[in-house]
Design an enzyme around this catalytic site. Sequence first.
Site, PDB file in Angstrom:
ATOM      1  N   ASN A   9       0.878  -1.179   0.000  1.00 23.83           N
ATOM      2  CA  ASN A   9       0.000   0.000   0.000  1.00 23.83           C
ATOM      3  C   ASN A   9       0.914   1.227   0.000  1.00 23.83           C
ATOM      4  O   ASN A   9       1.413   1.647   1.035  1.00 23.83           O
ATOM      5  CB  ASN A   9      -0.876  -0.046   1.255  1.00 23.83           C
ATOM      6  N   ARG A  88      -2.690  -2.003  -3.343  1.00 25.97           N
ATOM      7  CA  ARG A  88      -3.892  -1.206  -3.108  1.00 25.97           C
ATOM      8  C   ARG A  88      -3.769   0.078  -3.936  1.00 25.97           C
ATOM      9  O   ARG A  88      -2.773   0.793  -3.840  1.00 25.97           O
ATOM     10  CB  ARG A  88      -3.998  -0.838  -1.635  1.00 25.97           C
ATOM     11  N   HIS A 177     -13.051   3.585  -0.118  1.00 20.81           N
ATOM     12  CA  HIS A 177     -13.225   2.532   0.888  1.00 20.81           C
ATOM     13  C   HIS A 177     -13.930   1.305   0.286  1.00 20.81           C
ATOM     14  O   HIS A 177     -14.518   0.494   1.013  1.00 20.81           O
ATOM     15  CB  HIS A 177     -14.057   3.008   2.108  1.00 20.81           C
ATOM     16  N   GLY A 206     -13.277   5.839  10.254  1.00 15.12           N
ATOM     17  CA  GLY A 206     -11.901   5.830  10.745  1.00 15.12           C
ATOM     18  C   GLY A 206     -11.390   7.239  10.588  1.00 15.12           C
ATOM     19  O   GLY A 206     -12.175   8.192  10.596  1.00 15.12           O
ATOM     20  N   ASN A 207     -10.078   7.369  10.421  1.00 11.97           N
ATOM     21  CA  ASN A 207      -9.529   8.687  10.127  1.00 11.97           C
ATOM     22  C   ASN A 207     -10.181   9.279   8.886  1.00 11.97           C
ATOM     23  O   ASN A 207     -10.541  10.445   8.853  1.00 11.97           O
ATOM     24  CB  ASN A 207      -8.039   8.533   9.884  1.00 11.97           C
ATOM     25  N   ARG A 237     -10.618  16.090   7.594  1.00  9.07           N
ATOM     26  CA  ARG A 237     -11.374  16.592   6.435  1.00  9.07           C
ATOM     27  C   ARG A 237     -12.726  17.150   6.876  1.00  9.07           C
ATOM     28  O   ARG A 237     -13.385  16.564   7.740  1.00  9.07           O
ATOM     29  CB  ARG A 237     -11.621  15.474   5.416  1.00  9.07           C
ATOM     30  N   ASP A 279      -7.850  12.760  16.441  1.00  7.45           N
ATOM     31  CA  ASP A 279      -7.975  11.380  16.891  1.00  7.45           C
ATOM     32  C   ASP A 279      -9.161  11.211  17.836  1.00  7.45           C
ATOM     33  O   ASP A 279      -9.258  11.889  18.868  1.00  7.45           O
ATOM     34  CB  ASP A 279      -6.665  10.992  17.596  1.00  7.45           C
ATOM     35  N   ILE A 328     -13.023   3.860  14.362  1.00 10.31           N
ATOM     36  CA  ILE A 328     -14.028   4.511  15.218  1.00 10.31           C
ATOM     37  C   ILE A 328     -15.297   3.654  15.292  1.00 10.31           C
ATOM     38  O   ILE A 328     -15.837   3.400  16.369  1.00 10.31           O
ATOM     39  CB  ILE A 328     -14.362   5.921  14.674  1.00 10.31           C
ATOM     40  N   GLU A 382      -9.305  -5.069   4.851  1.00  7.41           N
ATOM     41  CA  GLU A 382      -9.012  -4.774   3.448  1.00  7.41           C
ATOM     42  C   GLU A 382      -7.849  -5.615   2.923  1.00  7.41           C
ATOM     43  O   GLU A 382      -7.833  -6.015   1.768  1.00  7.41           O
ATOM     44  CB  GLU A 382      -8.686  -3.277   3.302  1.00  7.41           C
TER      45      GLU A 382
END
Length: 398
Positions: A9, A88, A177, A206-207, A237, A279, A328, A382
């Site tokens: 990745n 990826r 995703h 997630g992030n 974001r 976070d 999360i 993944e």
Amino acid sequence: MNKSVLIINCGSSSLKFAVLTTPGNDVLVEGIADRLGIDDSSITFKHNGTKNTLPLTDSSHRQAVTEIKNWLDQHESIQESIVGIGHRIVHGGETFTSSVIIDEDVVKGIEECARFAPLHNLAHIKGIKESQNLFEGLPQVAVFDTAFHQTLKTEQFLYAIPMDLYNRHNFRKYGFHGTSYRYISQELARVAPESASQGVIVAHLGNGASTCAIQNGKATDTSMGITPLDGLMMGTRSGSVDPSLVSFISNAENISCDETIDLLNKKSGLLGVSEISSDCRTLEDAVFAGDERAKLALDMFASRAAKSLASVATTLDTLDHVVFTGGIGENSDYLRGKICESLRALNITINSEKNSNAPRGENCIISDETANVKVWILPTNEELMIAMDTISLIEQAH
Ligand code: AMP
């Protein structure tokens, strides 16, 4: 030893890797090369419970892949088990609707899609080319984050802008995703076979965070757009904003359009609102200590995630399952609780005890047994999806 796949990745300044067996999903070795293209870059190998870090003197992707090859040369049984390399790839545009074995045309196609994800796709190409040089003869497979969403209907993926812009430039929603959503859809069908012909909404939180609706195993809508900036509020974001805001910020702060987009990508979201951290765990600790701004940031995150889930559900025939995944989604009972509270009008309710006591890292249901809409936590994987695609394409080719 089972067959294994080397998964790469490659990001603009990092390269994550793992060797995964399939079947079995054992991680034989994994690690990350950090700060590539900057200074002080290094590569870390995690193997058999030990961690080993080496400096990368020329900070290049080439040197990172060379060190992986050197490590494998010293661990022959692992090296011999590797039957292919799975990469990826962030953006496959409209060109790639599923994973493919990499040849020259595929590399060209990934290069063409780089206009939508320049940092990522150009880094992926570096990773592919270095791997082709160093692992000569080993088949390589590209697995795209966008591919799963290629089943969206035209009315879902088009922006309401002049048609000509789509026809000439392919400006449209792509979604990301996708490898995670494909894994979740298959895993849900394994634990709840009826879901394969039902309606599912998934929150990958997630992030980076997004939502996806899946009907009969196929994506029908998703929240991210031409880039991952659209949709939910995320770690750094903003997610969706009124597009006019770009020009307001740019004029008010005297920064360019690109700098404004950078601000929306890197300085906004949980970080921008809380002014503490991107976070979730750090913010939950701050809420616990009484910080109001951290609470506001998390509550905004929950509200937007809920709205997005409700919105993508409009593309389903029936709503039968809700799935939480990602760092999360899998771990924050506070946010799962808040999100489901906002979805009560859609008959989505959870059992608060099951929610707070959900086991970490395992599939589980957090709705009551009698609930019409089942609410799940399914840890995503993944890497396993990439390994499975790689093996299956290699086997088909023989
Ligand atoms: P990911 O990008 O999927 O790795 O997810 C990263 C996010 O998951 C970060 O915001 C973490 O704070 C969050 N996360 C991980 N573990 C926990 C936890 N136990 N409780 C709350 N958030 C968590």
